[in-house]
Design an enzyme around this catalytic site. Structure first.
Site, PDB file in Angstrom:
ATOM      1  N   LYS A 150       0.808  -1.218   0.000  1.00  0.00           N
ATOM      2  CA  LYS A 150       0.000   0.000   0.000  1.00  0.00           C
ATOM      3  C   LYS A 150       0.850   1.282   0.000  1.00  0.00           C
ATOM      4  CE  LYS A 150      -3.971  -2.165   2.302  1.00  0.00           C
ATOM      5  NZ  LYS A 150      -5.032  -1.967   3.324  1.00  0.00           N
TER       6      LYS A 150
ATOM      7  N   TYR B 206     -12.633  -2.283  -3.561  1.00  0.00           N
ATOM      8  CA  TYR B 206     -13.140  -2.371  -2.190  1.00  0.00           C
ATOM      9  C   TYR B 206     -14.667  -2.234  -2.135  1.00  0.00           C
ATOM     10  CZ  TYR B 206      -8.477  -2.274  -0.077  1.00  0.00           C
ATOM     11  OH  TYR B 206      -7.201  -2.591   0.340  1.00  0.00           O
TER      12      TYR B 206
ATOM     13  N   PHE C 122     -15.619   3.615   7.115  1.00  0.00           N
ATOM     14  CA  PHE C 122     -14.246   3.972   6.736  1.00  0.00           C
ATOM     15  C   PHE C 122     -14.012   3.933   5.223  1.00  0.00           C
ATOM     16  CE2 PHE C 122     -14.290  -0.589   7.900  1.00  0.00           C
ATOM     17  CZ  PHE C 122     -13.826  -1.172   6.730  1.00  0.00           C
TER      18      PHE C 122
ATOM     19  N   ARG D 269      -2.074 -14.423   4.559  1.00  0.00           N
ATOM     20  CA  ARG D 269      -2.807 -13.770   5.647  1.00  0.00           C
ATOM     21  C   ARG D 269      -2.060 -13.941   6.971  1.00  0.00           C
ATOM     22  NH1 ARG D 269      -7.359 -11.585   4.134  1.00  0.00           N
ATOM     23  NH2 ARG D 269      -8.297 -11.456   6.188  1.00  0.00           N
TER      24      ARG D 269
ATOM     25  N   THR E 179      -5.435  -7.137  10.728  1.00  0.00           N
ATOM     26  CA  THR E 179      -5.690  -5.864  10.025  1.00  0.00           C
ATOM     27  C   THR E 179      -5.183  -4.678  10.838  1.00  0.00           C
ATOM     28  OG1 THR E 179      -7.670  -6.868   9.073  1.00  0.00           O
ATOM     29  CG2 THR E 179      -7.529  -4.468   8.977  1.00  0.00           C
TER      30      THR E 179
ATOM     31  N   ARG F 174       2.546  -6.572   9.137  1.00  0.00           N
ATOM     32  CA  ARG F 174       1.862  -5.411   9.729  1.00  0.00           C
ATOM     33  C   ARG F 174       2.445  -5.047  11.098  1.00  0.00           C
ATOM     34  NH1 ARG F 174      -3.958  -7.490   7.554  1.00  0.00           N
ATOM     35  NH2 ARG F 174      -4.099  -6.219   5.669  1.00  0.00           N
TER      36      ARG F 174
ATOM     37  N   ASN G  82      -2.058   0.211   6.789  1.00  0.00           N
ATOM     38  CA  ASN G  82      -1.590  -1.082   7.317  1.00  0.00           C
ATOM     39  C   ASN G  82      -0.715  -1.855   6.321  1.00  0.00           C
ATOM     40  OD1 ASN G  82      -3.657  -1.839   5.636  1.00  0.00           O
ATOM     41  ND2 ASN G  82      -4.677  -3.193   7.094  1.00  0.00           N
TER      42      ASN G  82
ATOM     43  N   HIS H   8      -2.297  -5.553   1.643  1.00  0.00           N
ATOM     44  CA  HIS H   8      -3.595  -6.219   1.504  1.00  0.00           C
ATOM     45  C   HIS H   8      -3.350  -7.614   0.965  1.00  0.00           C
ATOM     46  CE1 HIS H   8      -7.688  -7.146   0.176  1.00  0.00           C
ATOM     47  NE2 HIS H   8      -7.098  -7.635  -0.903  1.00  0.00           N
TER      48      HIS H   8
ATOM     49  N   GLU I  32      -9.639 -10.547  -7.721  1.00  0.00           N
ATOM     50  CA  GLU I  32      -8.690  -9.451  -7.482  1.00  0.00           C
ATOM     51  C   GLU I  32      -7.507  -9.528  -8.451  1.00  0.00           C
ATOM     52  OE1 GLU I  32      -9.714  -8.680  -2.753  1.00  0.00           O
ATOM     53  OE2 GLU I  32      -7.831  -9.677  -3.260  1.00  0.00           O
TER      54      GLU I  32
HETATM   55  P1  CMP Z   1      -7.424  -4.521   3.723  1.00  0.00           P
HETATM   56  O1  CMP Z   1      -6.923  -5.878   4.040  1.00  0.00           O
HETATM   57  O2  CMP Z   1      -6.855  -3.837   2.537  1.00  0.00           O
HETATM   58  O3  CMP Z   1      -9.025  -4.583   3.549  1.00  0.00           O
HETATM   59  C1  CMP Z   1      -9.875  -3.497   3.831  1.00  0.00           C
HETATM   60  C2  CMP Z   1      -9.138  -2.365   4.463  1.00  0.00           C
HETATM   61  O4  CMP Z   1      -9.950  -1.420   5.119  1.00  0.00           O
HETATM   62  C3  CMP Z   1      -8.239  -2.894   5.547  1.00  0.00           C
HETATM   63  O5  CMP Z   1      -7.173  -3.594   4.995  1.00  0.00           O
HETATM   64  C4  CMP Z   1      -7.881  -1.624   6.301  1.00  0.00           C
HETATM   65  O6  CMP Z   1      -6.791  -0.941   5.742  1.00  0.00           O
HETATM   66  C5  CMP Z   1      -9.139  -0.804   6.104  1.00  0.00           C
HETATM   67  N1  CMP Z   1      -9.890  -0.757   7.355  1.00  0.00           N
HETATM   68  C6  CMP Z   1     -10.487  -1.768   7.985  1.00  0.00           C
HETATM   69  N2  CMP Z   1     -11.084  -1.328   9.110  1.00  0.00           N
HETATM   70  C7  CMP Z   1     -10.842   0.001   9.189  1.00  0.00           C
HETATM   71  C8  CMP Z   1     -11.195   1.008  10.116  1.00  0.00           C
HETATM   72  N3  CMP Z   1     -11.919   0.736  11.212  1.00  0.00           N
HETATM   73  N4  CMP Z   1     -10.778   2.250   9.855  1.00  0.00           N
HETATM   74  C9  CMP Z   1     -10.064   2.539   8.741  1.00  0.00           C
HETATM   75  N5  CMP Z   1      -9.696   1.609   7.820  1.00  0.00           N
HETATM   76  C10 CMP Z   1     -10.087   0.353   8.052  1.00  0.00           C
END
Ligand code: CMP
Length: 140
Positions: free
Chosen positions: A11, A51, A59, A87, A93, A104, A114, A117, A128
């Site tokens: 990212k 997404y 969010f 994963r 996450t 992470r 984070n 993905h 994807e």
């Molecule tokens: P990712 O694995 O890319 O999938 C969805 C993304 O949404 C996740 O990683 C986070 O970066 C983001 N995400 C999930 N929960 C939150 C949250 N509470 N606030 C902001 N971003 C979020």
């Protein structure tokens, strides 16, 4: 065990901090092969499509903003149980909850920044990967 492919994104928070090589080293050390990779700037439309499942989440706007804020590196990874293996390697996450040694835990800044993905299931991985790579860009 099954050889699978999963989709990965390094990212913008990670590319901004020059972490592509460090993250790729963790991926390869975990036994996953990077079978496709390119650096792109996601458009708003691409991020919203990618997404779409999170469209109703509070969010969502922040997520699209973050994912389009700088370059990303999109990848297809291949290996035994690649989806679960990646994963595990990424960690939770929320980096505050991620296990020691995970990408992470080591590199991420926050739940929205984070660093990586990874696909959550086999059907998602296929979808994807197809959003960003054509068949002849994936070389196993
Ligand atoms: P990712 O694995 O890319 O999938 C969805 C993304 O949404 C996740 O990683 C986070 O970066 C983001 N995400 C999930 N929960 C939150 C949250 N509470 N606030 C902001 N971003 C979020």
């Amino acid at each position: 065990m099954a050889i699978e492919r999963t989709f990965s994104i390094i990212k913008p928070d990670a590319t901004a901090r020059q972490l592509t090589g460090a993250i790729n080293a963790m991926i390869e050390k975990a036994g996953l092969r990077i079978v496709a990779q390119k650096r792109v700037r996601m458009t708003r439309e691409q991020a919203e499509t990618f997404y779409a499942v999170h469209r109703q989440r509070p969010f969502f706007a922040e997520l699209v903003e973050t994912m389009t804020s700088g370059p990303v590196v999109v990848q297809a990874l291949e290996g035994e149980n690649a989806i679960a293996a990646y994963r595990d390697l990424m960690g939770a996450t929320d980096p505050a909850k991620a296990a020691p040694g995970t990408i992470r835990k080591v590199h991420a800044k926050s739940i929205s920044e984070n660093s990586v993905h990874g696909s959550d299931a086999a059907e998602t991985a296929v979808k994807e990967i197809a959003q960003f790579f054509s068949g002849n860009e994936i070389v196993g």
